[in-house]
Motif scaffolding. Structure first.
Motif, mmCIF file in Angstrom:
data_model
loop_
_atom_site.group_PDB
_atom_site.id
_atom_site.type_symbol
_atom_site.label_atom_id
_atom_site.label_comp_id
_atom_site.label_asym_id
_atom_site.label_seq_id
_atom_site.Cartn_x
_atom_site.Cartn_y
_atom_site.Cartn_z
ATOM 1 N N GLU A 81 34.210 44.798 41.165
ATOM 2 C CA GLU A 81 33.073 45.200 41.977
ATOM 3 C C GLU A 81 32.264 43.970 42.338
ATOM 4 O O GLU A 81 32.473 42.900 41.781
ATOM 5 C CB GLU A 81 32.187 46.210 41.248
ATOM 6 C CG GLU A 81 31.553 45.648 39.986
ATOM 7 C CD GLU A 81 30.736 46.676 39.219
ATOM 8 O OE1 GLU A 81 30.672 47.834 39.666
ATOM 9 O OE2 GLU A 81 30.174 46.319 38.188
ATOM 10 N N GLY A 82 31.330 44.153 43.278
ATOM 11 C CA GLY A 82 30.497 43.029 43.663
ATOM 12 C C GLY A 82 29.418 43.406 44.648
ATOM 13 O O GLY A 82 29.319 44.557 45.088
ATOM 14 N N VAL A 83 28.624 42.404 44.993
ATOM 15 C CA VAL A 83 27.501 42.592 45.904
ATOM 16 C C VAL A 83 27.421 41.388 46.841
ATOM 17 O O VAL A 83 27.513 40.239 46.405
ATOM 18 C CB VAL A 83 26.165 42.716 45.127
ATOM 19 C CG1 VAL A 83 24.979 42.764 46.065
ATOM 20 C CG2 VAL A 83 26.178 43.932 44.224
ATOM 21 N N LEU A 84 27.259 41.666 48.131
ATOM 22 C CA LEU A 84 26.919 40.633 49.105
ATOM 23 C C LEU A 84 25.429 40.777 49.367
ATOM 24 O O LEU A 84 24.937 41.883 49.618
ATOM 25 C CB LEU A 84 27.686 40.800 50.414
ATOM 26 C CG LEU A 84 29.183 40.528 50.386
ATOM 27 C CD1 LEU A 84 29.776 40.700 51.781
ATOM 28 C CD2 LEU A 84 29.495 39.153 49.867
ATOM 29 N N THR A 85 24.705 39.665 49.301
ATOM 30 C CA THR A 85 23.263 39.672 49.538
ATOM 31 C C THR A 85 22.961 38.854 50.783
ATOM 32 O O THR A 85 23.447 37.734 50.932
ATOM 33 C CB THR A 85 22.510 39.070 48.336
ATOM 34 O OG1 THR A 85 22.839 39.832 47.164
ATOM 35 C CG2 THR A 85 21.008 39.108 48.547
ATOM 36 N N SER A 171 20.919 33.761 55.637
ATOM 37 C CA SER A 171 21.774 33.224 54.581
ATOM 38 C C SER A 171 22.395 34.381 53.820
ATOM 39 O O SER A 171 21.898 35.501 53.841
ATOM 40 C CB SER A 171 20.976 32.313 53.638
ATOM 41 O OG SER A 171 19.924 33.035 53.040
ATOM 42 N N SER A 172 23.502 34.083 53.148
ATOM 43 C CA SER A 172 24.165 35.136 52.376
ATOM 44 C C SER A 172 24.820 34.532 51.148
ATOM 45 O O SER A 172 25.160 33.345 51.114
ATOM 46 C CB SER A 172 25.194 35.867 53.224
ATOM 47 O OG SER A 172 26.235 34.988 53.551
ATOM 48 N N SER A 173 24.979 35.381 50.163
ATOM 49 C CA SER A 173 25.656 34.978 48.931
ATOM 50 C C SER A 173 26.468 36.157 48.411
ATOM 51 O O SER A 173 26.264 37.295 48.825
ATOM 52 C CB SER A 173 24.640 34.522 47.881
ATOM 53 O OG SER A 173 23.769 35.582 47.549
ATOM 54 N N ALA A 174 27.385 35.851 47.521
ATOM 55 C CA ALA A 174 28.245 36.887 46.944
ATOM 56 C C ALA A 174 28.236 36.764 45.427
ATOM 57 O O ALA A 174 28.156 35.667 44.878
ATOM 58 C CB ALA A 174 29.672 36.734 47.464
ATOM 59 N N LYS A 175 28.347 37.908 44.777
ATOM 60 C CA LYS A 175 28.410 37.967 43.325
ATOM 61 C C LYS A 175 29.448 39.041 42.983
ATOM 62 O O LYS A 175 29.219 40.210 43.283
ATOM 63 C CB LYS A 175 27.043 38.326 42.767
ATOM 64 C CG LYS A 175 26.943 38.334 41.269
ATOM 65 C CD LYS A 175 25.503 38.615 40.879
ATOM 66 C CE LYS A 175 25.309 38.601 39.392
ATOM 67 N NZ LYS A 175 23.908 38.839 39.024
ATOM 68 N N PHE A 176 30.583 38.632 42.398
ATOM 69 C CA PHE A 176 31.665 39.564 42.112
ATOM 70 C C PHE A 176 32.147 39.440 40.684
ATOM 71 O O PHE A 176 32.231 38.341 40.127
ATOM 72 C CB PHE A 176 32.841 39.333 43.066
ATOM 73 C CG PHE A 176 32.601 39.910 44.430
ATOM 74 C CD1 PHE A 176 32.920 41.227 44.698
ATOM 75 C CD2 PHE A 176 32.025 39.154 45.429
ATOM 76 C CE1 PHE A 176 32.681 41.776 45.939
ATOM 77 C CE2 PHE A 176 31.777 39.694 46.672
ATOM 78 C CZ PHE A 176 32.112 41.015 46.935
ATOM 79 N N MET A 177 32.480 40.599 40.107
ATOM 80 C CA MET A 177 33.054 40.653 38.770
ATOM 81 C C MET A 177 34.577 40.751 38.912
ATOM 82 O O MET A 177 35.087 41.579 39.670
ATOM 83 C CB MET A 177 32.536 41.868 37.998
ATOM 84 C CG MET A 177 33.015 41.904 36.562
ATOM 85 S SD MET A 177 32.465 43.389 35.669
ATOM 86 C CE MET A 177 30.710 43.222 35.754
ATOM 87 N N VAL A 178 35.266 39.885 38.162
ATOM 88 C CA VAL A 178 36.723 39.797 38.261
ATOM 89 C C VAL A 178 37.334 39.983 36.876
ATOM 90 O O VAL A 178 36.859 39.415 35.892
ATOM 91 C CB VAL A 178 37.133 38.409 38.833
ATOM 92 C CG1 VAL A 178 38.638 38.277 38.908
ATOM 93 C CG2 VAL A 178 36.501 38.197 40.199
ATOM 94 N N ARG A 179 38.375 40.800 36.787
ATOM 95 C CA ARG A 179 39.088 41.015 35.525
ATOM 96 C C ARG A 179 40.142 39.927 35.389
ATOM 97 O O ARG A 179 41.095 39.878 36.161
ATOM 98 C CB ARG A 179 39.762 42.388 35.506
ATOM 99 C CG ARG A 179 40.483 42.700 34.200
ATOM 100 C CD ARG A 179 41.197 44.048 34.222
ATOM 101 N NE ARG A 179 40.311 45.149 34.520
ATOM 102 C CZ ARG A 179 40.335 45.827 35.674
ATOM 103 N NH1 ARG A 179 41.201 45.528 36.619
ATOM 104 N NH2 ARG A 179 39.495 46.821 35.889
#
Length: 181
Positions: A81-85, A171-179
């Motif tokens: 899962e993740g979020v783009l801000t 501006s944008s950033s990404a934060k994702f959780m990876v298994r």
């Protein structure tokens, strides 16, 4: 006497060796879950109001950004899962529209984000878009190879903001959780 002391020392070593060890459980690796969170900046675009005033017509900025970061198998097959801000600031005297299109390798639009902001003074607009279990499909992210950014001036081409260094900043950033395992 020497033989007796060697025998006692040997017996003590054997007793210590077996009395201080536990049964090892190497099956713990199977129960291990490693899911780090990765954060990164995606893009930063700043357009000065003076440049917007020089361009006739509504569209003052269009650009495609190559975006293959999420196509790597390490990410695409393991992202949870993740979020783009997105952060948008408008200190110009113009009302603006910004459209972001997420495109696959065939230029098919997978998703669109739309922003509209009044002329200054305006507050900082922050939008978080979730992907995964509680948001949009992860397929959008894993299949994106290009992001198209288009900006439109809904105001005029002559007004000037009284604020110092008037500009539009996205501006944008990404934060994702990876298994990982």
């Amino acid at each position: 006497m020497k033989k007796c002391s060697h025998l006692i020392v040997s017996l003590l070593l054997v007793v210590l060796l077996f009395s201080c060890s536990e049964q090892q459980d190497f099956g713990q690796y199977d129960d291990l879950e490693i899911t780090p969170t990765y954060e990164t900046s995606i893009f930063y675009v700043k357009t000065q109001e003076s440049l917007i005033n020089r361009i006739s017509g509504l569209n003052f900025f269009t650009q495609d950004f190559n975006f293959d970061a999420f196509e790597e198998d390490l990410f695409a097959e393991r992202v949870i899962e993740g979020v783009l801000t997105y952060e948008l600031v408008n200190t110009t005297s113009k009302e603006i529209e910004i459209t972001l299109e997420f495109l696959d390798e065939n230029d098919t639009v997978l998703d669109t984000e739309f922003f509209q902001m009044d002329a200054a003074p305006t507050a900082l607009l922050i939008r978080e878009v979730a992907y995964g279990i509680t948001g949009k499909s992860l397929d959008i992210i894993t299949n994106t190879s290009k992001i198209r950014l288009s900006a439109r001036n809904l105001g005029d081409n002559s007004s000037r903001s009284s604020l110092p260094d008037p500009a539009i900043i996205l501006s944008s950033s990404a934060k994702f959780m990876v298994r990982l395992k």
